[in-house]
Design an enzyme around this catalytic site. Structure first.
Site, short mmCIF file in Angstrom:
data_model
loop_
_atom_site.label_atom_id
_atom_site.label_comp_id
_atom_site.label_asym_id
_atom_site.label_seq_id
_atom_site.Cartn_x
_atom_site.Cartn_y
_atom_site.Cartn_z
N GLY A 242 9.41 -13.25 6.94
CA GLY A 242 8.96 -11.95 7.42
C GLY A 242 8.48 -11.08 6.29
N PRO B 64 8.19 -7.81 3.69
CA PRO B 64 9.24 -7.16 2.89
C PRO B 64 9.86 -5.99 3.63
CG PRO B 64 7.23 -7.51 1.59
CD PRO B 64 6.88 -7.82 3.00
N GLY B 65 11.19 -5.85 3.49
CA GLY B 65 11.87 -4.70 4.04
C GLY B 65 12.32 -4.81 5.48
N GLY C 237 14.76 -6.75 6.53
CA GLY C 237 16.19 -6.99 6.60
C GLY C 237 16.60 -8.44 6.50
N LYS C 238 15.79 -9.27 5.84
CA LYS C 238 16.12 -10.69 5.76
C LYS C 238 17.37 -10.91 4.89
CE LYS C 238 12.12 -11.79 4.02
NZ LYS C 238 11.55 -10.44 3.98
N THR C 239 17.39 -10.29 3.72
CA THR C 239 18.52 -10.49 2.81
C THR C 239 19.79 -9.86 3.36
OG1 THR C 239 16.99 -10.51 0.94
CG2 THR C 239 19.31 -10.14 0.45
N SER D 235 -10.02 -13.80 13.53
CA SER D 235 -9.71 -13.09 14.77
C SER D 235 -10.71 -11.99 15.11
CB SER D 235 -8.30 -12.50 14.68
OG SER D 235 -8.22 -11.55 13.63
N LYS E 1 -0.71 -6.41 16.65
CA LYS E 1 -2.03 -5.88 17.00
C LYS E 1 -1.95 -4.96 18.22
CE LYS E 1 -4.59 -9.82 15.09
NZ LYS E 1 -5.44 -11.00 15.38
#
Length: 857
Positions: free
Chosen positions: A428, A430-431, A433-435, A753, A796
């Site tokens: 995902g 940055p920021g 909330g993965k970590t 796209s 989108k």
């Protein structure tokens, strides 16, 4: 006084009237009271004069005493004093030392301001950090500061030269530095012809013994002896020899404290005799060891020599105690026979080695690492799904796919009682909330949490460790993290797995293949340990911003979970439930000091941040808290309440940093609305086209990438194939130049796209037909005009909703992605699924025969 009044009453004439007698009596009483008051004031004044005279006499006596003491100590020096640890300085000696204590630095600075003279004494105990009067010798050396150099760490290196001996007569004060009254002790000067025979004998004896000392101590520098032998003064000769001896501080101080030349030389001879005897014993030990072995057993000889020295010094028991402790610890671990034999072999090998050798350090590190690893120690963990779900929801809002997968794992473990740890890859922006969600997973499952960042790692040894053939070898970071966790089933996070590098030292990504393979990591073997360790119980989680840079074999071993960016409504809930309470508490505020309106948070999200996650949103909330905290402190009103509204938001954070296009709904020729995906979320994209007379040139501007340029060319070819259907001149590609521009030219753009959007805009320009701007579209086109599916539909559509668009054209194959759009947004939007470019034209073209209501609907 009453008697006087009485006498006066008796002398009164008896024939006076009663009233006159009364008046006279009162007058006389008043006169007596005034006389009494005058007498009392005079007594007080006299007492004050007596006290003043006594104080003056005391001051004069004190002055006389100060003058007397000053005259008695006319030869004394009032200078700063520095106590030294483990160092004794003699007159005429030049050497440098480092100081770092505050008192010593203050004394040094004061000495530099004065005449650069300082008095140096030796501490009795080196371990004393704050010495008092009883902690140092009072006989020292008066020295002159030659040079001082400031070193890192607030310490100073000083170069000094000893001048003469001195004795502390009085310590004047101790703070902020020692300041003393020092009596100079001048050296006796001897005329060479007047030196007695006894003194000459002592000088020759001292020189002879010093020469023997140098030869035994392997300090046979010819310059040292020749320089000292040329000294003719007895006092200076003794000091010069003492300065080159490696003896205890007490012995050096004895020599320094000896004032007379005879006494000093006698002490020096005694000390030299003792040192020579010690050196002879050391040499005897070496000789005895050499006679026990032959030249073909050099390695054994070195060990025996060390053993003999340790026995002489009484240090041989430490190694034995250490090895015994290791053996007891090994038995308690109950490891497999193969691993136990290997560790036991290394322990026995260490017991025969010299502890101070480099190889012994590696062996000790190996044994301690092997014994500290959690071979059979596991965390019981939490298998209560409801409790785990509550913890995950408490720590994070959203992230439903991640939470669902963790709960599924816990359910299967509860049923099967044994399952290999999953290997998840959270991908995902940055920021998002993965970590932090990985840490929350560890809390929910009741396991230990360890994290290893892979960003910029280029050395394979970081993963597998170094082989023990290298000096200073250490295990890999994976085994170090497992050791620190203290359990063999922690939650192990590999952060930024997409940023691993590779160079001549190896490829860390290839080394991770074994770690992240459930079929192989059961017997992971670190190069340093050279023994298999079971990693199958570890729950591995990796994070990445994109999967494009992750090697395919490594990606194939992981279960990829897409952590999508947050919508505006989700960010609002996260800010209200998590970020605002967290930052208010961190900045020492209360809920009553600062209040946020929902519209304020919306403006923060839309105009001051542009990201998929909430990291910058958290920063801006913290910025607001700091502004309010400053106002509260400045006003000194801790109960004040500040309400942040959209109107005063700019006064706190300044002008808006970003803007969002709001579609006005007007129709234009050659301008269509597209949708784009960026790493910080979705965005609207306007395609502008223009046709001018020319020779068929196609101009593309706006920093289009190669893929987007190919989409534009494919659109031109498709228009040429259907030109007659739309009434377009067949040779337009020869007589007209086509220009396609995408605004915000500083931002690079790429991807297929926008194909249907560019094709529709070019058709609008060539047919001179207006296009609805309140309709957005996305999709890849082919040369046959078919619309192919694209990615990023959720982001989108959210961008279109934010811009006020309520009708979106999507490829039919993207129908499945509509379910991922939040329900509150999905209800407000209308989606039209298209298969070809002509389907898009039917929706966006405003024809003359089309009713106005339909065109503007």
């Amino acid at each position: 006084m009453s008697d006087d009044i009485k006498k006066k009453d008796e002398n009164m004439p008896e024939d006076l009237p009663e009233e006159e007698k009364k008046e006279q009596t009162e007058s006389e009483s008043t006169d007596a009271a005034e006389k009494k008051s005058e007498g009392s004031d005079a007594e007080k004044l006299k007492a004050l004069r007596d006290e003043l005279e006594n104080a003056t006499e005391e001051i004069l006596d004190l002055r006389d005493e100060i003058i007397k003491r000053t005259k008695n100590k006319e030869d004394n020096l009032i200078i700063p004093m520095i106590p030294l640890r483990g160092l004794t300085i003699y007159p005429n000696m030049v050497l440098h030392f480092d100081i770092g204590r505050e008192k010593s630095i203050n004394a040094l600075e004061k000495a530099m301001i004065m005449d650069q003279h300082v008095f140096l004494v030796t501490q009795k105990d080196e371990k004393t950090d704050l010495p008092t009067t009883k902690d140092f010798y009072h006989i020292g050396t008066l020295a002159k500061i030659k040079q001082m150099l400031k070193l890192p760490g607030d310490s100073i290196r000083v170069l000094v030269e000893g001048i003469c001996r001195g004795e502390i007569e009085e310590i004047l004060f101790e703070v902020p530095y020692f300041r003393c009254s020092v009596r100079r002790i001048e050296e006796e000067y001897y005329n060479p012809d007047d030196v007695s025979l006894d003194m000459k004998a002592l000088m020759r004896s001292a020189l002879s013994k010093f020469d023997e000392y140098l030869s035994l101590a392997h300090k046979g520098e010819k310059d040292i002896y020749s320089n000292i032998a040329s000294i003719s003064q007895p006092c200076r000769l003794a000091d010069a020899i003492a300065g080159h001896l490696e003896i205890k501080t007490e012995e050096k101080q004895r020599i320094l404290g000896a004032i007379g030349a005879m006494e000093r030389l006698e002490i020096l001879n005694t000390v030299l005799t003792q040192e020579i005897e010690i050196l002879n014993i050391e040499n005897d030990i070496n000789v005895r060891v050499k006679t026990q072995i032959n030249q073909n057993q050099r390695e054994y000889y070195l060990k025996e020599q060390m053993k003999a020295i340790q026995e002489e010094l009484g240090q041989g028991e430490d190694v034995a105690e250490e090895t015994d402790e290791w053996m007891k610890k090994l038995k308690k671990l109950k490891l497999s026979q193969k691993i136990s034999q290997k560790i036991e072999k290394e322990i026995k090998r260490f017991s025969r080695m010299q502890p101070s050798s480099a190889e012994a350090t590696v062996v000790r590190n190996y044994i301690e690492t092997m014994l500290d690893l959690p071979w059979n120690k596991s965390t019981r963990g939490n298998f209560d799904i409801n409790k785990a779900e509550a913890i995950l929801n408490e720590d994070h809002y959203g992230l439903d796919k991640v939470k669902e997968r963790v709960l599924e794992y816990l359910a299967v473990v509860q049923l099967s009682k044994s399952l290999k740890g999953p290997i998840l890859c959270l991908v995902g922006a940055p920021g998002v909330g993965k970590t932090s969600v990985a840490r929350s997973i560890a809390r929910a499952t009741g396991r230990e949490f360890v994290r290893m960042s892979l960003g910029g790692v280029r050395d394979e040894a970081e993963i597998r460790g170094h082989r023990r053939t290298y000096i200073g070898a250490i295990p890999g970071r994976i085994m170090n993290c497992i050791k620190e966790a203290g359990t063999n089933n922690p939650v192990f996070l590999f952060d930024e797995v997409d940023k691993i590098g590779a160079d001549f030292k190896g490829d860390p990504a290839s080394a991770l293949l074994e770690v992240l393979d459930p079929e192989q990591n059961k017997e992971f073997e670190d190069h340093f340990l050279e023994a298999p360790f079971d990693l199958s119980k570890v729950m591995f989680i990796t994070t990445a911003n994109t999967t494009e840079t992750i090697p395919r074999p490594l990606l194939d071993r992981m279960e990829v979970i897409d952590v999508q960016g947050y919508t505006e409504e989700e960010k609002l809930e996260i800010a209200k439930k998590y970020l605002i309470p967290k930052k208010v508490k961190e900045h020492g505020l209360s809920d009553e000091n600062i209040r946020f309106m929902d519209s304020t948070i919306h403006d923060l999200i839309n105009y001051y941040t542009r990201e998929s996650g909430v990291r910058n949103l958290e920063r801006e909330i913290a910025n607001l808290c700091r502004k309010v905290a400053r106002k509260i402190v400045a006003s000194d009103d801790r109960t004040a309440c500040y309400k942040v509204t959209p109107k005063n938001l700019e006064s706190y954070l300044g002008k808006k940093k970003y803007r969002f296009d709001i579609i006005d709904g007007k129709t234009e020729i050659g301008v269509t609305t597209g949708l784009a995906w960026t790493i910080v979320g979705g965005d609207t994209l306007f395609i502008e086209t223009a046709v001018v007379p020319g020779n068929g040139k196609l101009e593309l501007t706006g920093q289009m990438g190669d893929v987007m340029q190919e989409s534009a060319k494919a659109g031109i070819s498709y228009i040429r194939s259907i030109a007659d259907k739309f009434g377009i001149e067949e040779d337009f590609y020869k007589t007209k130049d086509m220009h396609i521009h995408i605004p915000e030219g500083a931002t690079p753009k790429d991807g297929p796209s926008a194909g249907v959007t560019m094709c529709t805009a070019m058709l609008s320009t060539l047919t001179k037909t207006p296009v609805r701007k309140d309709v957005a579209m996305t999709g890849e086109i082919t040369l046959r005009g078919k619309i192919l599916p694209v990615g990023g539909i959720r982001e989108k559509v959210m961008a279109a909703h934010r811009a006020g668009i309520r009708l979106v054209l999507l490829p039919r194959d993207n129908e499945r992605d509509i379910e991922d759009i939040p329900a509150n947004v999905r209800k407000k939007m209308k989606f039209v699924l298209i298969d070809t470019v002509e389907d898009a034209v039917e929706q966006v073209f405003v024809r003359e025969d089309q009713p106005k209501e339909t065109a503007e609907n």
